[in-house]
Design a protein around this motif. Sequence first.
Motif, PDB file in Angstrom:
ATOM      1  N   ALA A 143      -5.547   8.479  -1.822  1.00 20.26           N
ATOM      2  CA  ALA A 143      -6.098   9.262  -2.953  1.00 20.26           C
ATOM      3  C   ALA A 143      -7.292   8.049  -3.661  1.00 20.26           C
ATOM      4  CB  ALA A 143      -5.530   9.779  -3.943  1.00 20.26           C
ATOM      5  N   ILE A 144      -6.337   6.806  -3.719  1.00 22.28           N
ATOM      6  CA  ILE A 144      -7.288   5.801  -4.510  1.00 22.28           C
ATOM      7  C   ILE A 144      -8.564   5.259  -3.581  1.00 22.28           C
ATOM      8  CG2 ILE A 144      -7.194   3.357  -5.219  1.00 22.28           C
ATOM      9  CD1 ILE A 144      -4.626   4.232  -6.590  1.00 22.28           C
ATOM     10  N   LYS A 145      -8.007   5.008  -2.095  1.00 19.13           N
ATOM     11  CA  LYS A 145      -9.010   4.543  -1.237  1.00 19.13           C
ATOM     12  C   LYS A 145     -10.231   5.966  -1.031  1.00 19.13           C
ATOM     13  CE  LYS A 145      -8.838   5.563   2.916  1.00 19.13           C
ATOM     14  NZ  LYS A 145      -8.933   5.765   4.236  1.00 19.13           N
ATOM     15  N   ALA A 146     -10.069   6.887  -1.246  1.00 18.01           N
ATOM     16  CA  ALA A 146     -10.873   7.949  -1.090  1.00 18.01           C
ATOM     17  C   ALA A 146     -11.999   7.676  -2.161  1.00 18.01           C
ATOM     18  CB  ALA A 146     -10.388   9.464  -0.996  1.00 18.01           C
ATOM     19  N   LEU A 147     -11.335   7.742  -3.565  1.00 12.81           N
ATOM     20  CA  LEU A 147     -12.027   7.571  -4.671  1.00 12.81           C
ATOM     21  C   LEU A 147     -12.843   6.066  -4.633  1.00 12.81           C
ATOM     22  CD1 LEU A 147      -9.829   8.530  -7.796  1.00 12.81           C
ATOM     23  CD2 LEU A 147     -11.837   9.408  -7.222  1.00 12.81           C
ATOM     24  N   VAL A 148     -12.380   5.070  -4.297  1.00  6.82           N
ATOM     25  CA  VAL A 148     -13.182   3.757  -4.085  1.00  6.82           C
ATOM     26  C   VAL A 148     -14.354   4.074  -3.176  1.00  6.82           C
ATOM     27  CG1 VAL A 148     -13.041   1.348  -3.503  1.00  6.82           C
ATOM     28  CG2 VAL A 148     -11.282   2.640  -5.060  1.00  6.82           C
ATOM     29  N   ALA A 149     -13.879   4.461  -2.082  1.00 11.88           N
ATOM     30  CA  ALA A 149     -14.934   4.633  -0.846  1.00 11.88           C
ATOM     31  C   ALA A 149     -16.260   5.390  -1.429  1.00 11.88           C
ATOM     32  CB  ALA A 149     -14.483   5.231   0.252  1.00 11.88           C
TER      33      ALA A 149
END
Length: 144
Positions: free
Chosen positions: A113-119
């Motif tokens: 979830a964090i990777k998706a937000l950061v991306a």
Amino acid sequence: MSELKKICIAAIVSSTMFVALPALAEIVVIVSAKSAATALTEEQASDAFLGKNNTLPGGVQAVPVDQADGTALREQFYSKVSGKTSAQMKAYWSKQIFTGKGQPPKEAGDSAAIKALVAANPNIVGYVDKSVVDASVKVVLTLK
């Protein structure tokens, strides 16, 4: 002591001797692949996640996001960048909130979830297990 009790006790003792300890994840701090930020020091990461600085090197705004409370990755991250335990972090943020000096990072769930937000946002900075990193994000710090 009956033979059955002895067997049960032996089974319990031997089973607890071989409990696997959770493996330490390789934690990386990430930003969007579109971000101008290229590297962070542990001190800069600590400052961002403790609310002491809201910019990354190069003047890029930093909006930190946290793993869910109580996760092993979050515990490891704060231990490595700030030397604080979960209880100490809660006390730190309680004081910051009470005195009006800041708010803790928003929780965004797990590494995926964090990777998706950061991306999706060049201003967000997060930390994840290295295994989820792909071309949509850029690693700016690897914690040892």
